[in-house]
Design a protein around this motif. Structure first.
Motif, PDB file in Angstrom:
ATOM      1  N   LYS A 223       0.953  -1.199  -0.136  1.00  0.00           N
ATOM      2  CA  LYS A 223      -0.094   0.319   0.082  1.00  0.00           C
ATOM      3  C   LYS A 223       0.984   1.454   0.008  1.00  0.00           C
ATOM      4  CE  LYS A 223      -3.677   1.741   2.508  1.00  0.00           C
ATOM      5  NZ  LYS A 223      -5.375   1.119   0.654  1.00  0.00           N
ATOM      6  N   ASP A 224       0.421   1.964  -1.139  1.00  0.00           N
ATOM      7  CA  ASP A 224       1.345   3.553  -1.065  1.00  0.00           C
ATOM      8  C   ASP A 224      -0.123   4.132  -0.438  1.00  0.00           C
ATOM      9  OD1 ASP A 224       2.742   5.680  -1.506  1.00  0.00           O
ATOM     10  OD2 ASP A 224       3.058   5.084  -4.194  1.00  0.00           O
ATOM     11  N   LYS A 225       0.674   4.969   0.245  1.00  0.00           N
ATOM     12  CA  LYS A 225       0.319   6.505   0.736  1.00  0.00           C
ATOM     13  C   LYS A 225      -0.216   7.080   0.145  1.00  0.00           C
ATOM     14  CE  LYS A 225       0.588   5.454   5.754  1.00  0.00           C
ATOM     15  NZ  LYS A 225       1.841   6.151   7.434  1.00  0.00           N
ATOM     16  N   GLU A 226       0.550   7.353  -0.826  1.00  0.00           N
ATOM     17  CA  GLU A 226       0.382   8.859  -1.652  1.00  0.00           C
ATOM     18  C   GLU A 226       0.417   8.428  -3.464  1.00  0.00           C
ATOM     19  OE1 GLU A 226       4.692   9.994  -1.911  1.00  0.00           O
ATOM     20  OE2 GLU A 226       4.756  10.814   0.074  1.00  0.00           O
ATOM     21  N   PHE A 227      -0.675   7.379  -3.361  1.00  0.00           N
ATOM     22  CA  PHE A 227      -0.787   6.342  -4.570  1.00  0.00           C
ATOM     23  C   PHE A 227      -2.036   7.804  -5.317  1.00  0.00           C
ATOM     24  CE2 PHE A 227      -3.980   3.784  -7.596  1.00  0.00           C
ATOM     25  CZ  PHE A 227      -3.034   3.489  -8.387  1.00  0.00           C
TER      26      PHE A 227
ATOM     27  N   ILE B  58      -6.613  13.125  -4.757  1.00  0.00           N
ATOM     28  CA  ILE B  58      -7.023  12.459  -3.635  1.00  0.00           C
ATOM     29  C   ILE B  58      -5.738  12.766  -2.317  1.00  0.00           C
ATOM     30  CG2 ILE B  58      -8.198  11.004  -2.646  1.00  0.00           C
ATOM     31  CD1 ILE B  58      -9.443   9.997  -5.652  1.00  0.00           C
ATOM     32  N   ASP B  59      -6.130  13.390  -1.207  1.00  0.00           N
ATOM     33  CA  ASP B  59      -5.002  12.651  -0.909  1.00  0.00           C
ATOM     34  C   ASP B  59      -5.546  11.717   0.496  1.00  0.00           C
ATOM     35  OD1 ASP B  59      -7.616  12.879   1.773  1.00  0.00           O
ATOM     36  OD2 ASP B  59      -7.767  14.913   1.369  1.00  0.00           O
ATOM     37  N   ASP B  60      -4.064  11.329   0.906  1.00  0.00           N
ATOM     38  CA  ASP B  60      -4.494   9.987   1.751  1.00  0.00           C
ATOM     39  C   ASP B  60      -5.025   9.826   3.058  1.00  0.00           C
ATOM     40  OD1 ASP B  60      -2.958  11.609   3.650  1.00  0.00           O
ATOM     41  OD2 ASP B  60      -0.983  10.655   3.538  1.00  0.00           O
TER      42      ASP B  60
ATOM     43  N   ALA C 216     -26.414   4.362  -5.107  1.00  0.00           N
ATOM     44  CA  ALA C 216     -26.665   3.831  -3.844  1.00  0.00           C
ATOM     45  C   ALA C 216     -25.299   4.876  -3.346  1.00  0.00           C
ATOM     46  CB  ALA C 216     -25.829   2.257  -3.862  1.00  0.00           C
ATOM     47  N   PHE C 217     -24.356   5.244  -4.291  1.00  0.00           N
ATOM     48  CA  PHE C 217     -23.054   5.953  -3.121  1.00  0.00           C
ATOM     49  C   PHE C 217     -23.448   7.605  -3.047  1.00  0.00           C
ATOM     50  CE2 PHE C 217     -19.748   8.829  -5.090  1.00  0.00           C
ATOM     51  CZ  PHE C 217     -18.349   8.857  -3.207  1.00  0.00           C
ATOM     52  N   GLN C 218     -24.690   7.986  -3.968  1.00  0.00           N
ATOM     53  CA  GLN C 218     -25.355   8.819  -3.207  1.00  0.00           C
ATOM     54  C   GLN C 218     -25.860   8.923  -1.849  1.00  0.00           C
ATOM     55  OE1 GLN C 218     -29.722   9.693  -5.247  1.00  0.00           O
ATOM     56  NE2 GLN C 218     -28.675  11.762  -5.118  1.00  0.00           N
ATOM     57  N   THR C 219     -26.675   7.992  -1.244  1.00  0.00           N
ATOM     58  CA  THR C 219     -27.241   7.221  -0.451  1.00  0.00           C
ATOM     59  C   THR C 219     -26.273   7.191   0.726  1.00  0.00           C
ATOM     60  OG1 THR C 219     -29.406   6.734  -1.323  1.00  0.00           O
ATOM     61  CG2 THR C 219     -28.438   6.038   1.040  1.00  0.00           C
ATOM     62  N   VAL C 220     -25.045   6.380   0.376  1.00  0.00           N
ATOM     63  CA  VAL C 220     -23.856   6.908   1.184  1.00  0.00           C
ATOM     64  C   VAL C 220     -23.602   8.365   1.814  1.00  0.00           C
ATOM     65  CG1 VAL C 220     -21.347   5.996   1.139  1.00  0.00           C
ATOM     66  CG2 VAL C 220     -22.837   4.833   0.648  1.00  0.00           C
ATOM     67  N   LEU C 221     -22.848   9.139   0.764  1.00  0.00           N
ATOM     68  CA  LEU C 221     -22.775  10.963   1.002  1.00  0.00           C
ATOM     69  C   LEU C 221     -23.513  11.649   1.800  1.00  0.00           C
ATOM     70  CD1 LEU C 221     -21.325  11.480  -2.260  1.00  0.00           C
ATOM     71  CD2 LEU C 221     -20.410  11.215  -0.447  1.00  0.00           C
ATOM     72  N   LYS C 222     -24.962  11.249   1.899  1.00  0.00           N
ATOM     73  CA  LYS C 222     -25.902  11.867   2.528  1.00  0.00           C
ATOM     74  C   LYS C 222     -26.251  11.242   4.214  1.00  0.00           C
ATOM     75  CE  LYS C 222     -29.386  12.247  -0.694  1.00  0.00           C
ATOM     76  NZ  LYS C 222     -30.525  12.152  -1.116  1.00  0.00           N
ATOM     77  N   ARG C 223     -25.252  10.206   4.621  1.00  0.00           N
ATOM     78  CA  ARG C 223     -24.957   9.611   5.526  1.00  0.00           C
ATOM     79  C   ARG C 223     -23.947   9.371   6.277  1.00  0.00           C
ATOM     80  NH1 ARG C 223     -29.535   4.649   5.019  1.00  0.00           N
ATOM     81  NH2 ARG C 223     -31.168   5.766   4.178  1.00  0.00           N
ATOM     82  N   TRP C 224     -22.540   9.589   5.405  1.00  0.00           N
ATOM     83  CA  TRP C 224     -21.340   9.837   5.956  1.00  0.00           C
ATOM     84  C   TRP C 224     -20.247  10.715   5.629  1.00  0.00           C
ATOM     85  CZ3 TRP C 224     -18.472   6.271   8.719  1.00  0.00           C
ATOM     86  CH2 TRP C 224     -17.589   6.756   8.509  1.00  0.00           C
ATOM     87  N   ASN C 225     -20.450  11.602   6.567  1.00  0.00           N
ATOM     88  CA  ASN C 225     -19.769  12.557   6.635  1.00  0.00           C
ATOM     89  C   ASN C 225     -18.245  12.974   6.626  1.00  0.00           C
ATOM     90  OD1 ASN C 225     -22.086  14.174   7.455  1.00  0.00           O
ATOM     91  ND2 ASN C 225     -22.033  13.765   9.761  1.00  0.00           N
ATOM     92  N   GLU C 226     -17.255  11.600   6.199  1.00  0.00           N
ATOM     93  CA  GLU C 226     -15.996  11.618   6.289  1.00  0.00           C
ATOM     94  C   GLU C 226     -15.299  11.550   4.835  1.00  0.00           C
ATOM     95  OE1 GLU C 226     -14.090  12.199   9.161  1.00  0.00           O
ATOM     96  OE2 GLU C 226     -15.259  11.707  10.548  1.00  0.00           O
ATOM     97  N   LYS C 227     -14.401  11.725   4.028  1.00  0.00           N
ATOM     98  CA  LYS C 227     -13.754  12.150   3.318  1.00  0.00           C
ATOM     99  C   LYS C 227     -13.981  11.135   2.541  1.00  0.00           C
ATOM    100  CE  LYS C 227     -10.690  15.382   3.973  1.00  0.00           C
ATOM    101  NZ  LYS C 227      -8.714  16.035   3.505  1.00  0.00           N
ATOM    102  N   ILE C 228     -14.821  10.671   1.448  1.00  0.00           N
ATOM    103  CA  ILE C 228     -14.733   9.619   0.486  1.00  0.00           C
ATOM    104  C   ILE C 228     -14.978   9.898  -1.245  1.00  0.00           C
ATOM    105  CG2 ILE C 228     -17.584   9.557   0.825  1.00  0.00           C
ATOM    106  CD1 ILE C 228     -16.991   6.369   1.216  1.00  0.00           C
ATOM    107  N   LYS C 229     -13.986   9.065  -1.391  1.00  0.00           N
ATOM    108  CA  LYS C 229     -14.175   8.887  -3.443  1.00  0.00           C
ATOM    109  C   LYS C 229     -14.431   7.941  -3.736  1.00  0.00           C
ATOM    110  CE  LYS C 229     -13.295  12.556  -6.033  1.00  0.00           C
ATOM    111  NZ  LYS C 229     -12.891  14.183  -6.189  1.00  0.00           N
TER     112      LYS C 229
END
Length: 233
Positions: A34-38, A44-46, A69-82
């Protein structure tokens, strides 16, 4: 697969049918660290959680439901996600980009297009959750999906729909989260992993071991042994 054989022959006992199972080149995955800078080269930050889907994007795969489904996740998840989507022709990418804009999630979805097979392990090893959204219908139900095997080989926790193909390798709660192909249920499966670090870690720890019997080398050795025994006896 056995399920495909049963579908083609109506479950009848047919002689001279030899199943060559789908497999994965495990060695190609476990060598990569795993590469933190990938993801930085993609802006996209690590600290961002990466959901990844890899494969074809044609209309029959109904990936609009994955975006919902991803739209639904974004409504319920406040952390950074992509959501990172790898693969697809230009027309398919354009179609899904339009849908992501309609759903107002385009800023959180990254389309990378096609890539060489040798690059696939790098994307998967550096992701956090593999998405195996496959519609449960006559076209796809019995097909063993390559993406699911590769996610597991990369030690990725998987959220997958309950097709017979996925269920050949996945056990719900052990090496993945299995849902229906309803987009809300699929979103619930993703959130279940995001909200439960212990479950996430347990599934990640089980992922690779659950697919070792499907390593190409092991499959080849098994096939050669069977052929040798058949020829001798």
């Amino acid at each position: 697969s056995k399920n495909l054989k049963n579908k083609l022959f109506g479950g009848k006992l047919v002689k001279n049918i030899f199943i060559v199972p789908l497999g994965v080149n495990i060695e190609l995955f476990w060598k990569i660290k795993k590469d933190k800078e990938f993801w930085q080269k993609h802006g996209i930050d690590d600290n961002t959680t990466i959901l990844i889907y890899i494969g074809k994007l044609d209309e029959t795969r109904m990936l609009e439901n994955m975006l919902k489904a991803f739209q639904t996740v974004l409504k319920r998840w406040n952390e950074k996600i992509k959501l990172v989507i790898v693969g697809g022709d230009d027309n398919d990418i354009e179609r899904l980009q339009k849908e992501s804009k309609r759903l107002l999630v385009d800023g959180k979805v990254l389309f990378l297009g096609k890539t060489s097979y040798v690059n696939v392990p790098f994307y998967l090893v550096n992701a956090d959750i593999g998405l195996a959204y496959i519609p449960k219908n006559d076209s796809y139900d019995v097909q063993p999906p390559q993406k699911t095997f590769e996610y597991l080989a990369a030690s990725l926790p998987v959220v997958a729909t309950n097709t017979l193909g996925n269920l050949e390798i996945l056990i719900n709660g052990m090496n993945g989260i299995v849902t229906s192909d309803d987009y809300q249920d699929f979103a619930h499966g993703i959130l279940k992993l995001l909200n439960n670090p212990q479950l996430y870690s347990a599934i990640r720890n089980n992922a690779l071991n659950s697919v070792t019997d499907y390593d190409w080398k092991k499959i080849a050795e098994t096939l050669l042994t069977r052929i040798y025994v058949k020829c001798v006896y």
